[in-house]
Design an enzyme around this catalytic site. Structure first.
Site, PDB file in Angstrom:
ATOM      1  N   LYS A  22       0.832  -1.205   0.000  1.00 31.20           N
ATOM      2  CA  LYS A  22       0.000   0.000   0.000  1.00 31.20           C
ATOM      3  C   LYS A  22       0.869   1.260   0.000  1.00 31.20           C
ATOM      4  CE  LYS A  22      -1.792   1.673   4.018  1.00 31.20           C
ATOM      5  NZ  LYS A  22      -1.502   3.101   4.203  1.00 31.20           N
ATOM      6  N   ASN A  23       1.852   1.289   0.901  1.00 31.12           N
ATOM      7  CA  ASN A  23       2.631   2.510   1.083  1.00 31.12           C
ATOM      8  C   ASN A  23       3.602   2.788  -0.061  1.00 31.12           C
ATOM      9  OD1 ASN A  23       1.250   2.956   3.380  1.00 31.12           O
ATOM     10  ND2 ASN A  23       2.940   2.519   4.793  1.00 31.12           N
ATOM     11  N   ARG A  92      -4.969  10.552   4.524  1.00 28.24           N
ATOM     12  CA  ARG A  92      -3.965  11.592   4.725  1.00 28.24           C
ATOM     13  C   ARG A  92      -2.915  11.611   3.616  1.00 28.24           C
ATOM     14  NH1 ARG A  92      -2.781  13.976   9.151  1.00 28.24           N
ATOM     15  NH2 ARG A  92      -0.641  13.875   8.415  1.00 28.24           N
ATOM     16  N   CYS A 116      -5.392  12.877  13.233  1.00 30.10           N
ATOM     17  CA  CYS A 116      -5.894  11.533  12.974  1.00 30.10           C
ATOM     18  C   CYS A 116      -5.696  10.695  14.219  1.00 30.10           C
ATOM     19  CB  CYS A 116      -5.222  10.897  11.767  1.00 30.10           C
ATOM     20  SG  CYS A 116      -3.613  10.236  12.113  1.00 30.10           S
ATOM     21  N   ARG A 121       0.184  14.306  13.388  1.00 28.29           N
ATOM     22  CA  ARG A 121       0.765  14.123  12.059  1.00 28.29           C
ATOM     23  C   ARG A 121       0.810  15.401  11.228  1.00 28.29           C
ATOM     24  NH1 ARG A 121      -1.177   8.259   9.894  1.00 28.29           N
ATOM     25  NH2 ARG A 121       0.722   8.353   8.689  1.00 28.29           N
ATOM     26  N   PRO A 122       1.647  16.342  11.630  1.00 29.28           N
ATOM     27  CA  PRO A 122       1.751  17.603  10.871  1.00 29.28           C
ATOM     28  C   PRO A 122       2.397  17.406   9.503  1.00 29.28           C
ATOM     29  CG  PRO A 122       3.406  17.520  12.615  1.00 29.28           C
ATOM     30  CD  PRO A 122       2.578  16.277  12.761  1.00 29.28           C
ATOM     31  N   ILE A 123       2.351  18.445   8.668  1.00 28.55           N
ATOM     32  CA  ILE A 123       2.976  18.349   7.336  1.00 28.55           C
ATOM     33  C   ILE A 123       4.012  19.452   7.138  1.00 28.55           C
ATOM     34  CG2 ILE A 123       1.112  17.117   6.142  1.00 28.55           C
ATOM     35  CD1 ILE A 123       0.237  19.950   5.077  1.00 28.55           C
ATOM     36  N   ASP A 124       4.514  19.976   8.273  1.00 27.26           N
ATOM     37  CA  ASP A 124       5.467  21.091   8.181  1.00 27.26           C
ATOM     38  C   ASP A 124       6.732  20.725   7.398  1.00 27.26           C
ATOM     39  OD1 ASP A 124       5.743  19.364  10.442  1.00 27.26           O
ATOM     40  OD2 ASP A 124       7.328  20.645  11.211  1.00 27.26           O
ATOM     41  N   ASP A 304       4.509   0.469  12.079  1.00 20.31           N
ATOM     42  CA  ASP A 304       3.327  -0.194  11.511  1.00 20.31           C
ATOM     43  C   ASP A 304       3.213  -1.668  11.912  1.00 20.31           C
ATOM     44  OD1 ASP A 304       2.595   2.159  10.347  1.00 20.31           O
ATOM     45  OD2 ASP A 304       3.074   1.586   8.298  1.00 20.31           O
ATOM     46  N   ARG A 397      -8.607  -0.573   4.715  1.00 21.27           N
ATOM     47  CA  ARG A 397      -7.745   0.488   4.158  1.00 21.27           C
ATOM     48  C   ARG A 397      -6.388  -0.059   3.769  1.00 21.27           C
ATOM     49  NH1 ARG A 397      -6.257   4.442   7.939  1.00 21.27           N
ATOM     50  NH2 ARG A 397      -4.887   4.868   6.192  1.00 21.27           N
TER      51      ARG A 397
END
Ligand code: UD1
Length: 418
Positions: A22-23, A92, A116, A121-124, A304, A397
């Protein structure tokens, strides 16, 4: 909402094929936005997150067709350069369209993913990296807007090796002017797979799999064909399913080198695990010992697989200390495992698991996120009586046909459709 009913106590035996990762499939699907024309991708797993990605690609003007596990994506100029909240809130990883759209079309508007279940889980790191390449970034009304007449390569030092940020910047930089160097890049196998596909499209990415990535920008990329690598997290989960039920399970068509940290921990607990280049087998063991595990970026123990390994540790002898270093809120499975009879004391980032071999009893439990749901299914396989795992959509998912695969190995479980 579907539930999974598991009748515990069956020993799993046999061999099973692992699906595509998936990833890896997600960033590679987004990377198609870098090159107009028809891309062909094989070994694309059937998962809810992949369907969400197809939907987003379609909204961005792509024609997506699936034939079995092969997907073709025909990319043309998008009617709009926007990923809406409706899709991003479901997945996300949608933020991964930011880099390709910005690099190819000069702008993109992507909904902020928000919090979440497993943390903020920031995206900075993604956004700071884009700025380093010359993008102008604004955030307003819940959206990130990125603009750049042209992106220009530079040296970017990540404060931590974010997987998603490495992928997003790698994609953006592959169409930038000049050379980009990412220092402290993530080293996950999925990063290598994405780099391989970008290179097949005519890109020039070097060093993938190490902490320094060099991306020489090219003017244009051309669609190509690629086979997604096997899912190391699914492989690891199935191996743990064999281990926890005391069976002999072989996971096939996988890359054991990609989940070596798990194999080493299984061996430390006492399991015999053998590997070939593309398979791994765990052998029956009646009693295993509790071992400590700390999650870390690859090649460390993957976050994970933390929840699934914890399920195994509830059945070990002695104490196991599980430390989560990647996400701040990834112990939500603990309370559910405790409902099944596990003895676990969670602190902020550390959980102390005191093994109660044979001590789990079936109960209704609730899945809270993707890997937590797998952990509950694993615990249900050894709990006495029936365990019902609610909110199984989390499992859909990220695990292709998990119930079929476990059934093939001898588990008794059924999906209750509601
Ligand atoms: C990816 C995987 C996910 C896995 C995770 C860690 C995909 C689609 N998802 O998620 O399954 O659990 O890697 O191996 O591949 N961070 C920041 N700022 C950022 C980005 C990240 O502070 O801009 C932090 C995160 O909050 C987290 C850590 O960095 O604490 C690692 O996150 P990251 O590697 O980015 O994970 P994802 O790419 O979201």
């Amino acid at each position: 909402m579907d539930k999974m009913k598991i009748y515990g106590g069956k020993t799993l035996n046999g061999s099973i094929y692992v699906s595509g990762a998936k990833n890896s499939a997600l960033p590679i699907l987004f990377s198609t936005l870098l090159a107009q024309g028809k891309h062909t991708l094989h070994n694309v797993p059937r998962l809810a997150d992949i369907d969400s990605t197809f939907l987003l690609l379609k909204e961005l003007g792509c024609k997506v067709l699936r034939d079995g596990n092969t997907a073709t994506v025909e990319v043309s100029r998008p009617p709009s350069l926007e990923a809406t909240y409706d899709i991003v809130r479901k997945m996300r990883a949608s933020i991964l369209c930011l880099g390709p759209l910005l690099a190819h079309y000069g702008s993109a508007r992507v909904s902020l993913p928000g919090g979440c279940a497993i943390g903020t889980r920031p995206i900075d790191i993604h956004l700071d990296g884009m700025k380093e390449l010359g993008a102008e970034i604004t955030t307003q009304s819940g959206y990130v807007e990125a603009r750049a007449k042209k992106l220009v390569g530079g040296t970017i030092l990540f404060e931590n090796p974010s997987v998603g940020a490495t992928e997003n910047i790698m994609m953006a930089a592959s169409l930038a002017e000049g050379t980009t160097v990412i220092e402290n890049a993530a080293k996950e196998p999925e990063i290598v797979d994405l780099a391989n596909y970008i290179n097949k499209m005519g890109g020039r990415v070097e060093g993938a799999g190490s902490s320094i990535l060099t991306i020489v920008g090219v003017k244009k990329l051309t669609p190509s064909e690629h086979t997604i690598i096997p899912d190391r997290i699914e492989a690891g989960t199935l191996l743990i399913a064999g281990a926890i039920t005391g069976g002999e399970v072989t996971v096939k068509s996988c890359h054991p080198k990609d989940f070596e940290a798990l194999i080493l921990k299984l061996r430390e607990a006492g399991f015999k695990v053998t590997t070939t280049e593309d398979s791994a087998t765990v052998y029956p063991l009646k009693k295993w010992k509790g071992v400590d595990v700390t999650t870390a970026p690859h090649p460390g123990f993957p976050t994970d697989l933390q929840a699934q390994f914890m399920a195994l540790m509830t059945q070990g002898e002695g104490t196991s200390v599980v430390t989560e270093t990647i996400f701040e809120n990834r112990f939500m499975h603990v309370q559910e495992l405790v409902r099944l009879g596990a003895d676990i004391t969670p602190k902020t980032r550390v959980a102390v698991v005191r093994g109660v071999p044979g001590g789990l009893t079936g109960a209704p439990v609730m899945a809270t996120d993707l890997r937590a749901s797998a952990s509950l299914v694993l615990a249900g396989l050894v709990a006495k009586g029936e365990t019902t795992v609610g909110r199984i959509y989390h499992l859909d998912r990220g695990y292709e046909a998990l119930e079929n695969k476990l059934t093939q190995l001898g588990a008794r479980l059924e999906r209750l459709r509601e």
